[in-house]
Design a protein around this motif. Structure first.
Motif, mmCIF file in Angstrom:
data_model
loop_
_atom_site.group_PDB
_atom_site.id
_atom_site.type_symbol
_atom_site.label_atom_id
_atom_site.label_comp_id
_atom_site.label_asym_id
_atom_site.label_seq_id
_atom_site.Cartn_x
_atom_site.Cartn_y
_atom_site.Cartn_z
ATOM 1 N N CYS A 83 -44.146 -45.229 -14.114
ATOM 2 C CA CYS A 83 -43.546 -45.719 -15.348
ATOM 3 C C CYS A 83 -42.380 -46.633 -15.005
ATOM 4 O O CYS A 83 -41.895 -46.652 -13.871
ATOM 5 N N SER A 84 -41.928 -47.355 -15.987
ATOM 6 C CA SER A 84 -40.803 -48.269 -15.795
ATOM 7 C C SER A 84 -39.501 -47.467 -15.670
ATOM 8 O O SER A 84 -39.439 -46.305 -16.082
ATOM 9 N N PRO A 85 -38.459 -48.084 -15.115
ATOM 10 C CA PRO A 85 -37.165 -47.397 -15.052
ATOM 11 C C PRO A 85 -36.666 -46.971 -16.436
ATOM 12 O O PRO A 85 -36.090 -45.889 -16.581
ATOM 13 N N ALA A 86 -36.910 -47.777 -17.450
ATOM 14 C CA ALA A 86 -36.464 -47.421 -18.803
ATOM 15 C C ALA A 86 -37.158 -46.152 -19.301
ATOM 16 O O ALA A 86 -36.526 -45.278 -19.908
ATOM 17 N N VAL A 87 -38.456 -46.027 -19.032
ATOM 18 C CA VAL A 87 -39.189 -44.826 -19.440
ATOM 19 C C VAL A 87 -38.700 -43.623 -18.639
ATOM 20 O O VAL A 87 -38.520 -42.531 -19.188
ATOM 21 N N ARG A 89 -35.702 -43.143 -17.446
ATOM 22 C CA ARG A 89 -34.398 -42.753 -18.000
ATOM 23 C C ARG A 89 -34.555 -42.042 -19.340
ATOM 24 O O ARG A 89 -33.881 -41.042 -19.606
ATOM 25 N N ALA A 90 -35.442 -42.539 -20.183
ATOM 26 C CA ALA A 90 -35.679 -41.889 -21.474
ATOM 27 C C ALA A 90 -36.238 -40.484 -21.274
ATOM 28 O O ALA A 90 -35.829 -39.540 -21.962
ATOM 29 N N ASP A 93 -33.430 -38.238 -20.152
ATOM 30 C CA ASP A 93 -32.547 -37.915 -21.273
ATOM 31 C C ASP A 93 -33.145 -36.813 -22.153
ATOM 32 O O ASP A 93 -32.458 -35.871 -22.559
#
Length: 101
Positions: A83-87, A89-90, A93
């Motif tokens: 997955c992408s870094p944004a996914v 991190r989400a 979280d």
């Protein structure tokens, strides 16, 4: 195929997850693979929970280990993919918020 909330192809408000289908590796396996149904159920439950949190792991699937590993067939596994870094991190979280100390 998993769709994300807000997808224009969606027909209902509920998150959608794949509920059927046999992974390609299982379709051609000469050795019976234990736990396929359980792995598919777990994959679907995880994909649904992630969709509720507005997170999609695009490569989530069920995989089987190599038949040559050990004497007995190894159970099917839920493969979370990349997955992408944004996914990532989400996902971190959401896990942090739901974790109990």
């Amino acid at each position: 195929m998993t769709t994300t909330p807000g997808d224009p192809d969606r027909t209902s408000g509920a998150p959608t997850v794949p509920t059927t289908g046999t992974p390609t590796a299982l379709a051609s396996s000469p050795v019976p693979v234990p736990g396929v149904g359980e792995a598919l159920d777990a994959r679907n439950a995880l994909a649904l929970s992630l969709a509720v949190a507005d997170i999609e792991l695009p490569a989530i699937d069920v995989r089987t280990p190599w038949a040559e590993v050990g004497e007995h067939p190894q159970p099917a596994l839920v493969h979370l993919g990349v997955c992408s870094p944004a996914v990532a991190r989400a996902l971190a979280d959401v896990i942090r918020k739901g974790a109990t100390p």
